[in-house]
Enzyme design. Structure first.
Site, short mmCIF file in Angstrom:
data_model
loop_
_atom_site.label_atom_id
_atom_site.label_comp_id
_atom_site.label_asym_id
_atom_site.label_seq_id
_atom_site.Cartn_x
_atom_site.Cartn_y
_atom_site.Cartn_z
N CYS A 1 0.82 -1.23 0.00
CA CYS A 1 0.00 0.00 0.00
C CYS A 1 0.85 1.28 0.00
O CYS A 1 1.42 1.60 -1.03
CB CYS A 1 -1.02 -0.04 1.12
SG CYS A 1 -2.56 0.75 0.60
N HIS B 1 -4.11 -5.20 0.37
CA HIS B 1 -3.66 -5.67 1.69
C HIS B 1 -3.69 -7.20 1.78
O HIS B 1 -4.71 -7.77 2.18
CB HIS B 1 -4.53 -5.05 2.79
CG HIS B 1 -4.22 -3.61 3.02
ND1 HIS B 1 -3.36 -3.18 4.01
CD2 HIS B 1 -4.59 -2.51 2.34
CE1 HIS B 1 -3.24 -1.87 3.95
NE2 HIS B 1 -3.97 -1.44 2.95
N GLU C 1 -2.52 -9.04 3.93
CA GLU C 1 -2.70 -9.50 5.32
C GLU C 1 -4.18 -9.54 5.69
O GLU C 1 -4.52 -9.93 6.81
CB GLU C 1 -1.92 -8.59 6.28
CG GLU C 1 -2.61 -7.28 6.64
CD GLU C 1 -2.53 -6.20 5.55
OE1 GLU C 1 -2.03 -6.51 4.46
OE2 GLU C 1 -2.98 -5.06 5.80
N1 LIG Z 1 -3.37 1.62 3.24
C1 LIG Z 1 -2.43 2.44 2.86
O1 LIG Z 1 -1.24 2.20 3.07
C2 LIG Z 1 -2.87 3.75 2.24
C3 LIG Z 1 -1.79 4.45 1.46
C4 LIG Z 1 -2.10 5.91 1.18
N2 LIG Z 1 -2.20 6.65 2.39
C5 LIG Z 1 -3.36 6.03 0.35
O2 LIG Z 1 -4.38 6.45 0.84
O3 LIG Z 1 -3.37 5.70 -0.81
#
Ligand SMILES: NC(=O)CC[C@H](N)C(=O)O
Length: 389
Positions: A278, A362, A364
């Site tokens: 992410c 994600h 996880e």
């Molecule tokens: N879940 C995250 O790591 C989000 C990454 C970043 N802050 C976004 O909104 O795209």
């Protein structure tokens, strides 16, 4: 016969004021006061506690499109971090009494203890349509048990808020000092088992890491040392890692990238296996020379289909991002490996011929499906291959 007397409507004790002047009223729960943030919606049907404690939600108020929120209470086991993170929550109706053997508290008192405001009893479908139309608007959320609100001031607050673009929030949610992480998953994804053998030395950089990511790393045989977001390449390499992990996190990847990118470039120069999730994915892309952009309303849910371009296989993934890597900006030698089947946006990259890869979603889960656990196995396998060589 006299007409039936309509029952009096309860006085709203909370309100949500959008920057465009639209105001939603409802019943407040959790902390009192007011807060201003970006408004997003999440479509997951489970895992409200993990969502509220995912540090990536710092600076955001989460609207839950699933109506039954709060019905299973909360348990410390499901916290993704110790700190309160999401700025507030919006639900269809007041949380009910919890009905779950695991519950140790109810959502409202848990939220109050974390100093966060909730609003219930408003039309979350109408609000979700507004979020889609307006593109993650800025909003002020207020809770007053007496129901006194200065609407003009709340709208002005929403309008005046700086917004997430250009904001480094990782520095606020990262750990203060380095620490070791040993806890493994409690429930293994199907088809996977515990790894034996000497642990793989992994340095995980904490930009707002979820605990379940660290459990997944430990479960695939990693001895994880977590370092604060400000760690330099020299700090990382001093630990003699066999692989480096870049975590998820809140805010604008370009803003955190100001100090993270030089660290990542130093690690890349050392030729170590590297895995990012992410925010970590977005900053790896920046370090490789690509660009990130803000999305209209982002992806927040637990059922987002993603296609693995190499195998053609579709994974159902957990998502939470409002920024995205512009796949058109990927330099030569960096390949797009995964795409979103909702909108074609980039969901993964890999450096050609190197064990350097990252995904936007994600793996996880927590909450969400476990289809993508193979990525943790892939990271461990790349470190083992390097050790064998
Ligand atoms: N879940 C995250 O790591 C989000 C990454 C970043 N802050 C976004 O909104 O795209």
């Amino acid at each position: 016969m006299s007409a039936a007397i309509p029952s009096p409507k309860p006085r709203p004790t909370a309100c949500l004021a959008l920057a465009d002047g639209t105001v939603f009223y409802g019943m407040g729960f959790g902390a009192t006061g007011d807060t201003v943030a970006e408004l997003v919606f999440n479509t997951a049907m489970t895992g409200y506690q993990e969502i509220m404690t995912d540090p990536s939600y710092a600076g955001q108020i989460v609207t839950f499109t699933f109506p039954h929120i709060g019905n299973v209470g909360v348990t410390p086991e499901d916290d993704e971090t110790a700190q309160p993170v999401a700025a507030g929550m919006v639900v269809k109706w007041d949380p009910t009494e919890p009905s779950n053997w695991r519950a140790t508290a109810d959502l409202a008192s848990w939220l109050a203890a974390r100093g966060r405001i909730g609003i219930g009893g408003l039309d979350t479908r109408r609000l979700t349509r507004a979020i889609r139309r307006q593109g993650a608007p800025h909003a002020a959320l207020a809770h007053d048990p007496n129901g006194n609100f200065d609407i003009a001031a709340l709208v002005a607050k929403a309008r005046g808020w700086v917004g997430l673009v250009g904001l480094d929030l990782a520095k606020d949610v990262t750990c203060a000092q380095s620490y070791r992480w040993d806890e493994t998953l409690w429930v293994w994804p199907q088809g996977y088992g515990r790894r034996e053998g000497p642990g793989l030395r992994v340095v995980a950089i904490d930009y707002g890491a979820k605990r379940n990511i660290l459990r997944c790393l430990a479960s695939t045989g990693c001895e994880v040392t977590v370092l604060p977001a400000s760690a330099t390449a020299a700090d990382v390499l001093a630990l003699n890692p066999e692989g480096v992990f870049l975590s998820n996190g809140p805010g604008d990847p370009a803003a955190t990238g100001v100090y993270a990118v030089p660290m990542i470039q130093g690690v890349l120069a050392a030729g170590l296996p590297l895995f990012g999730i992410c925010l970590g994915h977005q900053m790896l892309a920046l370090a490789l020379g690509a660009k990130t952009v803000k999305m209209n309303h982002g992806h927040h849910g637990a059922n987002h289909p993603v296609k693995d371009i190499d195998t053609g296989k579709v994974e159902i993934t957990s998502m939470n991002h409002g920024f995205t890597v512009d796949s058109q900006s990927l330099p030569k030698g960096v390949r797009e490996t995964h795409v979103s089947l909702f909108d074609g946006s980039n969901c993964g990259i890999r450096v050609e011929g190197k064990p350097v890869f990252s995904v936007q979603y994600h793996p996880e889960a927590s909450p969400g499906p476990q289809d993508s656990f193979y990525l943790f196995e892939r990271f461990a396998a790349s470190m083992q291959a390097r050790r064998a060589a």
